[in-house]
Design an enzyme around this catalytic site. Structure first.
Site, PDB file in Angstrom:
ATOM      1  N   SER A 182       0.817  -1.212   0.000  1.00 38.97           N
ATOM      2  CA  SER A 182       0.000   0.000   0.000  1.00 38.97           C
ATOM      3  C   SER A 182       0.851   1.263   0.000  1.00 38.97           C
ATOM      4  CB  SER A 182      -0.924   0.000   1.223  1.00 38.97           C
ATOM      5  OG  SER A 182      -1.456   1.290   1.407  1.00 38.97           O
ATOM      6  N   ASP A 203      -6.148   0.219  -9.248  1.00 34.10           N
ATOM      7  CA  ASP A 203      -7.374   1.006  -9.448  1.00 34.10           C
ATOM      8  C   ASP A 203      -8.002   0.773 -10.825  1.00 34.10           C
ATOM      9  OD1 ASP A 203      -7.098   2.057  -6.919  1.00 34.10           O
ATOM     10  OD2 ASP A 203      -6.158   3.910  -7.579  1.00 34.10           O
TER      11      ASP A 203
HETATM   12  C1  S3P Z   1      -3.299   5.649  -3.637  1.00 37.85           C
HETATM   13  C2  S3P Z   1      -2.890   4.368  -3.377  1.00 37.85           C
HETATM   14  C3  S3P Z   1      -3.714   3.180  -3.640  1.00 37.85           C
HETATM   15  C4  S3P Z   1      -4.860   3.485  -4.591  1.00 37.85           C
HETATM   16  C5  S3P Z   1      -5.565   4.758  -4.229  1.00 37.85           C
HETATM   17  C6  S3P Z   1      -4.607   5.923  -4.257  1.00 37.85           C
HETATM   18  C7  S3P Z   1      -2.397   6.775  -3.312  1.00 37.85           C
HETATM   19  O1  S3P Z   1      -4.242   2.708  -2.414  1.00 37.85           O
HETATM   20  O2  S3P Z   1      -5.771   2.420  -4.627  1.00 37.85           O
HETATM   21  O3  S3P Z   1      -6.614   5.011  -5.134  1.00 37.85           O
HETATM   22  O4  S3P Z   1      -2.618   7.891  -3.804  1.00 37.85           O
HETATM   23  O5  S3P Z   1      -1.442   6.545  -2.556  1.00 37.85           O
HETATM   24  P1  S3P Z   1      -3.370   1.734  -1.452  1.00 37.85           P
HETATM   25  O6  S3P Z   1      -2.109   2.403  -1.179  1.00 37.85           O
HETATM   26  O7  S3P Z   1      -4.199   1.564  -0.209  1.00 37.85           O
HETATM   27  O8  S3P Z   1      -3.231   0.457  -2.220  1.00 37.85           O
END
Ligand code: S3P
Length: 430
Positions: free
Chosen positions: A168, A316
Site C-alpha cells: 500500500s 485502481d
Molecule cells: C493511492 C494508493 C492506492 C490506490 C488509491 C490511491 C495513493 O491505495 O488504490 O486510489 O494515492 O497513494 P493503497 O495504497 O491503499 O493500495
C-alpha cells in the site's frame, strides 16, 4: 442520487483527449506545498472532491490555499505555524486524504478529530495507526481505534524501521510523512514496488530522502522548500478511455499528457499483452514524474493472467480491465488482488455483480475474478455502489451493450473525474 440512462453507441472513438490531473499527485502537491515554507504553485491540479478534501484540511490547520480554476497557490510558513483546527476535519470519501493526513497529523503537537462519509468509516485505518502509534502518536476511534471517526494527538515522534505488511502506497506515504517530524531515521521497506509519487515529490521539495531496492530512508534534517508542481494527467482516468478504444472496433484515440510513472502504468502493459496497439509519444519529465501522449488503436483482444508484482501497478484499473476482459477471446484470470475488497467499496463484488447484470460471464474469487470472453453484453439496470471507478466502468460498458445501461447513481464520479460525461459525449456523439 443521480441516475443515468446510457444508450448504446456503436461509433468508434477517434481524436484526442486531455484527461484531468492525477489524483494521487494532486493530493501530494497540496500536502507537501503546505508542509514547505514559502509559496508553492500547483498547475493542472485535480479539482475533484477527494483532492478538495485535502485542500480543506490544510485550510483548517491555518494554511493559505488559493484556487483559480485548476491552479493552486499555497502560501505556508511551515508546520511549526499550523494551528489546532476548531472543528473536526472532514475527509469525505477520500482514503488517500485519510491515510496521508494521519501521517501528517501524527507529527503535529495538538489534538485533531477526523471523520468521513459512510464508505470511509468502513475502511481500515489500523494499517496506518499501527506504525504511526509505534512512532509515538496517540489515536483513538471506532472499533478499538481502527476506524473513523477518529481522534489524534500528535508530536514527539521517533523514527522507525518498518516493513510494509500490505502492498500500500498510502501506508508507505503516511509513515514517510510522519518521518518528516520524527527524531532519527525513518525507514520503510516494501516487498513489491507501489506508487512512488510521495518519494519523488519529497525529493523535488528538498527532503532528506533516499531509496535503494524498495528500501526508503527519510529524516527531518532538511525542511521542505516550496516548489512549482505541474500535475500530469491521471493514467487511472485515462484508463477508462484507453479501454473504451480497446473494446470499440475501429477506434484510434490519443490521450495527451498522461502520467507514465512506471508504478502506475500496469494498465498499458496489460492492454498491450491483451493485444491492443499502444504507442507512446512526446515523453517528458516534471518533478521526477514522466508523462506523454498515449495512442491506442483497436485490435482484437485475448484473455491473459494478471497476478503478482503488476497488481499494485494497476490496482485502481482492475474494474475497467475486467470490462476489457469480457471482450477478449478466452479466459482472463485476476489473482493477488484481495486489496480490491478494501477500496471505496468491495470492488470484487461490485465489478462481478455489475458485469453479470450486463450479461458477462464473470466469477468472483477470494482475491480476484475469472472472466470468460467474449460475451456480447446485453444491458440493464446496474448499481455503482457509490464508487467512482465502478460508475465510470459501467458507463464505458454502455458503449458496447445491445440495450440501455441504467446506472443507479453516478454522482461519485465527481470524486476523481468531474468532466467524465462531457468527455464521453465529446468522443462518442460527434
Ligand atoms: C493511492 C494508493 C492506492 C490506490 C488509491 C490511491 C495513493 O491505495 O488504490 O486510489 O494515492 O497513494 P493503497 O495504497 O491503499 O493500495
Amino acid at each position: 442520487m443521480k441516475e443515468v440512462t446510457l444508450s448504446p453507441v456503436s461509433s468508434p472513438l477517434t481524436g484526442k483527449l486531455q484527461v484531468p490531473g492525477d489524483k494521487s499527485i494532486s493530493h501530494r502537491a497540496v500536502i507537501l506545498g503546505s508542509l514547505a515554507e514559502g509559496k508553492t504553485t500547483v498547475g493542472n491540479f485535480l479539482t475533484g472532491e477527494d483532492c478538495m478534501r485535502t485542500v480543506d484540511a490544510f485550510r483548517h490547520l491555518g494554511v493559505s490555499i488559493e484556487q483559480d480554476g485548476n491552479s493552486l497557490a499555497i502560501d505556508s510558513q511551515g508546520p511549526g505555524h499550523f494551528t489546532e483546527s476548531e472543528s473536526p476535519l472532514y475527509f469525505g470519501n477520500s482514503g488517500t486524504t485519510a491515510r496521508l493526513m494521519l501521517g501528517v497529523l501524527a507529527g503535529l503537537p495538538f489534538f485533531t478529530s477526523v471523520y468521513g462519509d459512510t464508505s470511509l468509516a468502513a475502511r481500515p485505518m489500523d494499517r496506518v495507526v499501527s506504525p504511526l502509534g509505534k512512532m509515538g502518536a496517540w489515536f483513538d476511534g471506532r472499533k478499538d481505534g481502527s476506524n473513523f471517526p477518529m481522534a489524534i494527538r500528535g508530536g514527539h515522534l521517533q523514527g522507525i524501521r518498518y516493513t510494509l505488511p500490505i502492498k500500500s502506497a498510502q501506508v508507505k506515504s503516511a509513515v514517510l510523512l510522519a518521518g518528516l517530524f520524527a527524531e532519527g531515521v525513518t525507514e520503510v521497506m516494501e516487498e513489491t514496488a507501489s506508487r512512488n509519487h510521495t518519494e519523488k515529490m519529497l525529493q523535488a521539495f528538498g527532503a532528506d530522502i533516499t531509496e535503494t531496492n524498495h528500501h526508503i530512508r527519510i529524516t527531518n534534517q532538511k525542511p521542505l522548500k516550496a516548489a512549482d508542481v505541474y500535475v500530469p494527467g491521471d493514467v487511472s482516468s485515462a484508463a477508462f478511455f484507453m479501454t473504451a478504444a480497446a473494446i470499440v472496433p475501429g477506434s484510434r484515440l490519443t490521450l495527451t499528457n498522461v502520467g507514465l510513472n512506471h508504478s502506475r502504468t500496469g494498465i498499458i502493459d496489460v492492454l498491450q499483452e491483451m493485444g491492443a496497439l499502444i504507442e507512446i509519444l512526446n515523453e517528458q519529465t516534471t518533478g521526477g514524474e514522466k508523462f506523454g501522449d498515449v495512442t491506442i488503436t483497436y485490435q482484437k483482444l485475448k484473455g491473459i493472467v494478471i497476478e503478482g508484482d503488476i497488481i499494485p501497478r494497476l490496482i485502481d484499473e482492475l474494474p475497467v480491465i475486467a470490462l476489457a476482459a469480457t471482450q477478449a477471446e478466452g479466459e482472463t484470470i485476476i489473482r493477488d488482488a484481495r486489496e480490491l475488497r478494501f477500496k471505496e467499496t468491495d470492488r470484487i463484488k461490485a465489478v462481478t455483480d455489475g458485469l453479470t447484470r450486463l450479461g458477462a460471464d464473470i466469477k468472483p474469487t477470494e482475491d480476484g475474478m475469472v472472466i470468460k470472453g467474449t460475451s456480447g453484453l446485453t444491458g440493464g439496470k446496474v448499481a455503482a455502489y457509490d464508487d467512482h471507478r465502478i460508475a465510470m466502468m459501467l458507463a464505458i460498458a454502455s458503449l458496447i451493450t445491445e440495450q440501455n445501461v441504467i446506472i443507479d447513481d453516478v454522482s461519485s464520479i465527481a470524486i476523481s473525474y468531474p468532466d467524465f460525461f462531457e468527455h464521453l459525449n465529446m468522443l462518442t456523439r460527434k
